[in-house]
Design a protein around this motif. Structure first.
Motif, PDB file in Angstrom:
ATOM      1  N   TYR A 125       9.607  37.450 -42.857  1.00 50.72           N
ATOM      2  CA  TYR A 125      10.110  36.333 -43.636  1.00 50.72           C
ATOM      3  C   TYR A 125      10.052  35.064 -42.793  1.00 50.72           C
ATOM      4  O   TYR A 125      10.541  35.051 -41.669  1.00 50.72           O
ATOM      5  N   PHE A 126       9.449  33.988 -43.356  1.00 49.67           N
ATOM      6  CA  PHE A 126       9.343  32.716 -42.641  1.00 49.67           C
ATOM      7  C   PHE A 126      10.002  31.623 -43.470  1.00 49.67           C
ATOM      8  O   PHE A 126       9.916  31.618 -44.692  1.00 49.67           O
TER       9      PHE A 126
ATOM     10  N   GLY B 175       3.204  23.508 -41.487  1.00 52.04           N
ATOM     11  CA  GLY B 175       2.312  23.790 -40.360  1.00 52.04           C
ATOM     12  C   GLY B 175       2.646  25.098 -39.678  1.00 52.04           C
ATOM     13  O   GLY B 175       1.747  25.844 -39.255  1.00 52.04           O
ATOM     14  N   LEU B 176       3.935  25.404 -39.570  1.00 52.09           N
ATOM     15  CA  LEU B 176       4.359  26.667 -38.967  1.00 52.09           C
ATOM     16  C   LEU B 176       3.940  27.841 -39.832  1.00 52.09           C
ATOM     17  O   LEU B 176       3.412  28.846 -39.327  1.00 52.09           O
ATOM     18  N   ILE B 177       4.144  27.724 -41.127  1.00 48.64           N
ATOM     19  CA  ILE B 177       3.768  28.808 -42.043  1.00 48.64           C
ATOM     20  C   ILE B 177       2.268  29.050 -41.992  1.00 48.64           C
ATOM     21  O   ILE B 177       1.798  30.192 -41.940  1.00 48.64           O
ATOM     22  N   ALA B 178       1.500  27.957 -42.007  1.00 47.14           N
ATOM     23  CA  ALA B 178       0.042  28.085 -41.996  1.00 47.14           C
ATOM     24  C   ALA B 178      -0.460  28.747 -40.727  1.00 47.14           C
ATOM     25  O   ALA B 178      -1.457  29.473 -40.743  1.00 47.14           O
ATOM     26  N   ALA B 179       0.229  28.512 -39.597  1.00 46.51           N
ATOM     27  CA  ALA B 179      -0.191  29.120 -38.335  1.00 46.51           C
ATOM     28  C   ALA B 179       0.222  30.584 -38.236  1.00 46.51           C
ATOM     29  O   ALA B 179      -0.496  31.410 -37.653  1.00 46.51           O
ATOM     30  N   LEU B 180       1.361  30.932 -38.820  1.00 51.00           N
ATOM     31  CA  LEU B 180       1.896  32.285 -38.673  1.00 51.00           C
ATOM     32  C   LEU B 180       1.142  33.319 -39.494  1.00 51.00           C
ATOM     33  O   LEU B 180       0.860  34.426 -39.008  1.00 51.00           O
TER      34      LEU B 180
END
Length: 425
Positions: free
Chosen positions: A392-393, A398-403
């Motif tokens: 779960y994020f 940008g963080l979601i796209a990288a994870l």
């Protein structure tokens, strides 16, 4: 039943986006016309249907949001269907002009040109122009950074004018039998959004009962209901408009805030991070300020299974996880990777460390990243530890796209990845 409900939520908007345009085409399918002209008319009805779906997806109704998979998902599809509608409507006159090529290029140009036409054609081109300008405002990163939220919202609302101009185009062409009911539905949706969403008739009255700093540039605000409280679950978010107080100058606009806890007396707490002019003013909010609250929204934490979990939070995105921990909803081994710029900037950090020290099921990994997103690979568990985990994020896009690609590379499947970010433009 939970799996079936999740599948239905997942398919709800795609099915709606296909069914409505297809229904319009069946309703007004052109017959006995040249192929290019027929295709042009079909594109027009497809665009009309997609615009109607796009308008429906901008409604802020908690029950509708639950049926369709969440308000944030509705907004993403609102943008997608708006773009597809514009493309279909742009192909509409191009296909009509292609039909004229069999006669001559000059005749085809006369079909496209609005200079020698009347309002029946002008209204259609004006509608397309307004839609194009609205889409530029919506998706231009430069404009998104420079425009205030209030200005952006009013410019985005101009898309409704494009829809009305397109419907006027059909009426002026004499196609009023199927169009008048569509106009009635569009008017109902726009009025519903304006009255219940923008003016807040669907909101419940609350009052600020407490304010406490939780980090540099962030506060937690307690909101006490003045009537029937909203039905809100831990981890959801609400839309809140704060009004003026003795010294606080209210914004009056509805902004999304994650609920960080709900007291037994139904006082709800929201975390507010200064990310713009309006939220910066909220740092000086005071007790007694009136507020209107809509919600709750969001369900990405609602259907958690009994399995090990891996949580990733960025900045104020840790708030829904804090709400679950405060409510005592931790029943399985859970790792929380919390990323923030600096210790002073980290909200709820001392409380999270206290919870992790007292609860062996929670493993806290708190990392100060500075102003740039670091290499996330060494911070993630290895593939064997992630096997069977639900991830779960919550945080910036940008963080979601990288994870997501990093976890997929470690063997985590799409059905084990759940996230929510803060993109409401």
């Amino acid at each position: 039943m939970t799996g079936l409900a999740s599948t239905l939520r997942l398919l709800s908007i795609p099915l709606l986006s296909v069914a409505v345009p297809f229904g319009f085409v069946l309703w007004a399918f052109p017959e006995d016309l040249a192929p290019a002209r027929m295709i042009g008319i079909v594109f027009g009805w497809i665009g009309c249907g997609l615009l109607l779906v796009s308008l429906l997806l901008m409604l802020r109704e908690p029950r509708l949001a639950r049926w369709l998979g969440g308000l944030e998902r509705m907004y993403r599809w609102h943008h997608v269907t708006g773009i597809l509608a514009y493309v279909a409507l742009l192909l509409h006159p191009l296909a009509l002009a292609a039909n004229g090529l069999s006669t001559s290029p000059a005749f085809a140009w006369e079909t496209l040109s609005a200079f020698d036409e009347g309002w029946a054609v002008w209204s259609g081109w004006l509608g397309l122009l307004v839609l194009m300008l609205g889409l530029i405002v919506t998706f231009s990163p430069t404009l998104n950074r420079r425009l205030s939220y209030g200005t952006w919202r009013w410019l985005h609302a101009a898309l409704a004018l494009g829809v009305l101009l397109g419907l006027a185009h059909l009426v002026l062409l004499g196609i009023d039998e199927p169009v008048l009911p569509i106009i009635a539905v569009v008017a109902l949706i726009l009025a519903w959004r304006a009255l219940r969403g923008d003016l807040g008739l669907a909101a419940h009255p609350y009052i600020v009962s407490a304010v406490r700093p939780i980090a540099a540039g962030a506060v937690e605000i307690g909101l006490r209901p003045l009537g029937d409280p909203l039905a809100i679950a831990a981890g959801q978010f609400v839309l809140v408009a704060f009004f003026a107080g003795p010294t606080y100058r209210g914004c009056g606009e509805f902004h999304p805030f994650t609920v960080s806890s709900i007291d037994p007396d139904r006082v709800l707490h929201v975390g507010v991070k200064a990310l713009g002019d309006c939220t910066r003013r909220m740092l000086s909010i005071e007790q007694g300020v009136a507020a209107r609250v809509m919600g709750g929204f969001g369900n990405f934490l609602a259907d958690r299974k009994a399995a090990p979990q891996f949580w990733v939070a960025g900045g104020i995105g840790v708030a829904p996880f804090v709400a679950l921990l405060r409510a005592g909803h931790l029943s399985d081994a859970t790792t929380l990777l919390y990323l923030y710029r600096s210790e002073a900037d980290a909200v709820f950090l001392s409380e999270l460390r206290t919870i992790a020290a007292s609860d062996p099921r929670l493993s806290l990994q708190a990392v100060a990243t500075g102003d740039t997103l670091p290499d996330l690979t060494p911070m993630l568990p290895d593939a064997s530890q992630l096997s069977g985990c639900d991830c779960y994020f919550c945080g910036p896009p940008g963080l979601i796209a990288a994870l997501e690609p990093l976890l997929r590379a470690k063997g985590v499947t799409a059905r084990h990845i759940h996230y929510e970010n803060f993109e409401f433009r």
